[in-house]
Design a protein around this motif. Structure first.
Motif, PDB file in Angstrom:
ATOM      1  N   THR A  45       0.815  -1.214   0.000  1.00  0.00           N
ATOM      2  CA  THR A  45       0.000   0.000   0.000  1.00  0.00           C
ATOM      3  C   THR A  45       0.850   1.266   0.000  1.00  0.00           C
ATOM      4  O   THR A  45       0.370   2.319  -0.405  1.00  0.00           O
ATOM      5  CB  THR A  45      -0.972   0.033   1.199  1.00  0.00           C
ATOM      6  OG1 THR A  45      -0.246  -0.266   2.377  1.00  0.00           O
ATOM      7  CG2 THR A  45      -2.088  -0.966   1.012  1.00  0.00           C
ATOM      8  N   THR A  46       2.112   1.182   0.409  1.00  0.00           N
ATOM      9  CA  THR A  46       2.951   2.383   0.361  1.00  0.00           C
ATOM     10  C   THR A  46       3.254   2.769  -1.087  1.00  0.00           C
ATOM     11  O   THR A  46       3.520   3.930  -1.388  1.00  0.00           O
ATOM     12  CB  THR A  46       4.287   2.196   1.117  1.00  0.00           C
ATOM     13  OG1 THR A  46       5.126   1.268   0.414  1.00  0.00           O
ATOM     14  CG2 THR A  46       4.072   1.696   2.531  1.00  0.00           C
ATOM     15  N   VAL A  76       2.542   6.650  -1.918  1.00  0.00           N
ATOM     16  CA  VAL A  76       3.684   7.571  -2.019  1.00  0.00           C
ATOM     17  C   VAL A  76       4.550   7.321  -3.265  1.00  0.00           C
ATOM     18  O   VAL A  76       4.706   8.203  -4.105  1.00  0.00           O
ATOM     19  CB  VAL A  76       4.570   7.512  -0.749  1.00  0.00           C
ATOM     20  CG1 VAL A  76       5.847   8.323  -0.936  1.00  0.00           C
ATOM     21  CG2 VAL A  76       3.792   8.018   0.460  1.00  0.00           C
ATOM     22  N   GLY A 103       1.385  -7.022   2.316  1.00  0.00           N
ATOM     23  CA  GLY A 103       1.600  -5.582   2.383  1.00  0.00           C
ATOM     24  C   GLY A 103       0.311  -4.778   2.403  1.00  0.00           C
ATOM     25  O   GLY A 103       0.374  -3.552   2.313  1.00  0.00           O
ATOM     26  N   ASN A 136       8.379   2.212   1.994  1.00  0.00           N
ATOM     27  CA  ASN A 136       8.036   1.359   3.130  1.00  0.00           C
ATOM     28  C   ASN A 136       9.160   1.443   4.171  1.00  0.00           C
ATOM     29  O   ASN A 136      10.293   1.040   3.899  1.00  0.00           O
ATOM     30  CB  ASN A 136       7.845  -0.088   2.667  1.00  0.00           C
ATOM     31  CG  ASN A 136       7.395  -1.007   3.794  1.00  0.00           C
ATOM     32  OD1 ASN A 136       7.882  -0.913   4.913  1.00  0.00           O
ATOM     33  ND2 ASN A 136       6.463  -1.887   3.494  1.00  0.00           N
ATOM     34  N   PRO A 137       8.862   1.979   5.379  1.00  0.00           N
ATOM     35  CA  PRO A 137       9.919   2.171   6.385  1.00  0.00           C
ATOM     36  C   PRO A 137      10.577   0.865   6.820  1.00  0.00           C
ATOM     37  O   PRO A 137      11.743   0.868   7.229  1.00  0.00           O
ATOM     38  CB  PRO A 137       9.169   2.818   7.569  1.00  0.00           C
ATOM     39  CG  PRO A 137       7.874   3.309   7.009  1.00  0.00           C
ATOM     40  CD  PRO A 137       7.547   2.420   5.852  1.00  0.00           C
ATOM     41  N   GLU A 138       9.846  -0.256   6.731  1.00  0.00           N
ATOM     42  CA  GLU A 138      10.429  -1.547   7.115  1.00  0.00           C
ATOM     43  C   GLU A 138      11.389  -2.044   6.034  1.00  0.00           C
ATOM     44  O   GLU A 138      12.471  -2.555   6.328  1.00  0.00           O
ATOM     45  CB  GLU A 138       9.305  -2.576   7.352  1.00  0.00           C
ATOM     46  CG  GLU A 138       8.406  -2.185   8.523  1.00  0.00           C
ATOM     47  CD  GLU A 138       7.123  -3.009   8.605  1.00  0.00           C
ATOM     48  OE1 GLU A 138       6.886  -3.849   7.705  1.00  0.00           O
ATOM     49  OE2 GLU A 138       6.359  -2.789   9.550  1.00  0.00           O
ATOM     50  N   VAL A 154       8.533  10.505   3.579  1.00  0.00           N
ATOM     51  CA  VAL A 154       7.311  11.055   2.978  1.00  0.00           C
ATOM     52  C   VAL A 154       6.101  10.306   3.527  1.00  0.00           C
ATOM     53  O   VAL A 154       5.090  10.899   3.914  1.00  0.00           O
ATOM     54  CB  VAL A 154       7.347  10.962   1.435  1.00  0.00           C
ATOM     55  CG1 VAL A 154       6.067  11.549   0.828  1.00  0.00           C
ATOM     56  CG2 VAL A 154       8.581  11.664   0.877  1.00  0.00           C
ATOM     57  N   LEU A 155       6.214   8.977   3.605  1.00  0.00           N
ATOM     58  CA  LEU A 155       5.107   8.187   4.137  1.00  0.00           C
ATOM     59  C   LEU A 155       4.819   8.551   5.587  1.00  0.00           C
ATOM     60  O   LEU A 155       3.667   8.640   6.013  1.00  0.00           O
ATOM     61  CB  LEU A 155       5.397   6.690   4.031  1.00  0.00           C
ATOM     62  CG  LEU A 155       4.202   5.844   4.469  1.00  0.00           C
ATOM     63  CD1 LEU A 155       3.280   5.552   3.295  1.00  0.00           C
ATOM     64  CD2 LEU A 155       4.608   4.578   5.170  1.00  0.00           C
ATOM     65  N   ARG A 156       5.878   8.765   6.357  1.00  0.00           N
ATOM     66  CA  ARG A 156       5.689   9.104   7.782  1.00  0.00           C
ATOM     67  C   ARG A 156       5.179  10.525   7.968  1.00  0.00           C
ATOM     68  O   ARG A 156       4.844  10.926   9.079  1.00  0.00           O
ATOM     69  CB  ARG A 156       6.998   8.912   8.547  1.00  0.00           C
ATOM     70  CG  ARG A 156       7.372   7.463   8.813  1.00  0.00           C
ATOM     71  CD  ARG A 156       8.505   7.358   9.829  1.00  0.00           C
ATOM     72  NE  ARG A 156       9.691   8.030   9.352  1.00  0.00           N
ATOM     73  CZ  ARG A 156      10.684   7.421   8.691  1.00  0.00           C
ATOM     74  NH1 ARG A 156      10.619   6.125   8.465  1.00  0.00           N
ATOM     75  NH2 ARG A 156      11.730   8.096   8.267  1.00  0.00           N
ATOM     76  N   GLY A 157       5.146  11.300   6.879  1.00  0.00           N
ATOM     77  CA  GLY A 157       4.634  12.659   6.987  1.00  0.00           C
ATOM     78  C   GLY A 157       5.659  13.673   7.445  1.00  0.00           C
ATOM     79  O   GLY A 157       5.317  14.807   7.758  1.00  0.00           O
ATOM     80  N   GLU A 158       6.924  13.275   7.467  1.00  0.00           N
ATOM     81  CA  GLU A 158       7.963  14.203   7.945  1.00  0.00           C
ATOM     82  C   GLU A 158       8.314  15.245   6.886  1.00  0.00           C
ATOM     83  O   GLU A 158       8.754  16.347   7.218  1.00  0.00           O
ATOM     84  CB  GLU A 158       9.209  13.415   8.347  1.00  0.00           C
ATOM     85  CG  GLU A 158       8.973  12.530   9.565  1.00  0.00           C
ATOM     86  CD  GLU A 158      10.013  11.426   9.710  1.00  0.00           C
ATOM     87  OE1 GLU A 158       9.770  10.516  10.519  1.00  0.00           O
ATOM     88  OE2 GLU A 158      11.044  11.466   9.013  1.00  0.00           O
TER      89      GLU A 158
END
Lengths: 392, 101
Positions: A163-164, A168, A245, A328-330, A346-350
């Motif tokens: 889904t990432t 993103v 995922g 994907n952060p993982e 970007v995914l984490r919104g930072e």
């Protein structure tokens, strides 16, 4: 965003070919056109490390569409502008010469060998090594020159999606494609099974009604094929890694996948390995698996490929460098050595999406000026030519 | 959409992509009992753990009802889904390709 519109920022470094094309790499290929000749090109590459061996599977007894696809793909790979010269190797001379003639007709430097005519594998490897040694030496003397972005042909691909990818990585790649197309470059969106459930968005962007109908026809043909197969399409697409995922259906995957094709008009629908007729965005009718799809893109003349991954897919292409983009952060922690552009922040919104877009643009410029991708560093590169029917 | 005007995705635990969506996507591993609030929708209390990247129902979805993400139908619910439930292959099928896992 940094100032990026100066002329010096908008060029890449390309190798001018005698046929007028410009390559972003300067590769000499030893191209096996049938599986029984694969050991020859393997041995040639042992003797001349500067050559890249391409092994292909099948290649005998193909009929109809399979024969045409295979021929177009092998010729297209050999004639890709990234290639400085080609040695074509086959078992017998007739089909070997057909492929070599096709490559030659596109203005590419090409030599050919057949194992039967030369008298066995070892002699073919020895003669082949002498031929490619000269091409490797000649290619090494070419100097890359500044080339405008308008000369670029860029394919987009996704593999190991989750889904990432749809949230993103694909939207970021799509904005980069829009940026390139605005500057006169060509883009190719492939993996037509992943238009299913999202095709109306593509059809609405078709430049002409005929192009829209062609997109509809491509999707209907695949959908009919799947239904006629009966049984269960799950596990095929979305695959088990996609499902882990978070992707639930092919429609969900498609709606994320098509975003890597940006938002601009679609100029045409290409067959597998067919070259785009000019600048702008094209779609190509290819199966979804990455190696098979990227082989079609490379054979269509793509200089490089922007590749989004979620759960991680490490594979690249021997002719077109592949830039791996992951949000994907993982995954970026689990396999950082395979990721060229990390978009997990970007995914984490930072940071905003535009920061990710700029990051992919800069990666594209670096790679188009000679920097290697992780796939190139590890030589994680494979070829798979689509084959739909029985071999006689 | 839980993206703010600067394009950043809000750090609310889940992202709701389009204003007609009836599901949101977890941006981290979410725990049963957590309350998830996205944009203008009523908050939902999670009825089960939602793994990172997986979907949760933001409203009730009846059996046979469309599951909406990106503003488009991504599948059909094969049984009623309550707000805060995990939405995945165990309760959703493709609307286009029929029978699934």
């Amino acid at each position: 965003m940094r100032a990026e519109n100066t002329v010096t920022d908008l060029v890449w470094r390309g190798y001018h070919r005698t046929n007028g094309s410009v390559g972003l790499r300067n590769t000499v290929l030893a191209l096996s056109i049938m599986d029984n000749a694969n050991p020859v090109v393997t041995k040639v590459a042992h003797l001349v490390p500067g050559v890249k061996a391409i092994r292909t599977w099948y290649g005998r007894g193909h009929l109809g569409e399979d024969f045409e696809i295979r021929k177009r793909t092998l010729v297209g790979l050999g004639a890709n502008p990234n290639v400085a010269g080609v040695l074509v190797v086959g078992l017998e001379s007739k089909h070997t010469e057909e492929i070599a003639d096709g490559i030659s007709a596109m203005g590419q430097r090409v030599f050919s060998l057949s194992v039967q005519d030369v008298g066995g594998l070892l002699k073919a490897a020895y003669q082949g090594a002498l031929i490619v040694a000269q091409m490797v030496e000649d290619a090494s003397g070419l100097q890359p020159e500044a080339v405008p972005l308008s000369r670029l042909v860029v394919g987009v691909e996704c593999g190991g999606s989750d889904t990432t990818s749809g949230l993103v990585s694909n939207p970021v790649i799509g904005r980069v494609i829009d940026w390139l197309v605005d500057r006169g470059a060509s883009g190719i969106l492939s993996e037509s099974p992943e238009f299913i459930g999202a095709e109306d968005f593509l059809i609405n962007r078709a430049e002409t009604p005929d192009v829209g109908q062609e997109i509809r026809r491509v999707v209907e043909r695949i959908e009919t094929y799947v239904k006629n197969m009966g049984g269960d399409h799950y596990d095929a697409n979305p695959g088990p890694d996609n499902v882990r995922g978070g992707l639930t259906t092919l429609e969900e995957k498609s709606l994320g996948a098509i975003q890597k094709g940006g938002s601009g008009p679609i100029r045409g629908v290409l067959s597998y390995a067919e070259r785009p007729s000019g600048s702008g965005l094209f779609v190509m009718d290819t199966p979804s698996p990455a190696v098979e799809s990227m082989t079609g893109l490379a054979a269509a003349g793509a200089h490089l490929i922007l590749f989004s991954t979620g759960k991680g897919n490490v594979i690249g292409n021997p002719v077109s460098p592949v830039i791996k983009v992951c949000a994907n952060p993982e995954t970026v922690i689990a396999m950082p050595e395979h990721i060229d552009v990390d978009l997990s922040d970007v995914l984490r919104g930072e940071v905003g999406l535009e920061v990710g877009v700029e990051r992919v643009k800069q990666a594209l410029l670096r790679v188009s000026r000679g920097r290697w991708t992780r796939c190139e560093v590890f030589a994680d590169e494979e070829i798979a030519i689509s084959r739909f029917g029985f071999s006689l | 959409m839980t993206k703010s005007s600067d394009g950043k995705i809000a750090t609310v635990g889940a992202v709701w992509v389009h204003e007609t969506d009836n599901v949101a996507t977890a941006l981290r591993n979410l725990q049963v009992g957590e309350t998830i609030e996205v944009a203008s929708l009523p908050p939902v209390c999670l009825r089960e753990n939602i793994p990172f990247g997986h979907k949760l129902a933001m409203v009730s979805i009846e059996a046979g009802g469309a599951v909406i993400k990106y503003g488009s139908t991504i599948g059909v619910a094969i049984r009623p889904i309550k707000p805060g439930e995990h939405v995945h292959v165990h309760n959703v099928r493709s609307a286009r390709l029929g029978a699934g896992a």
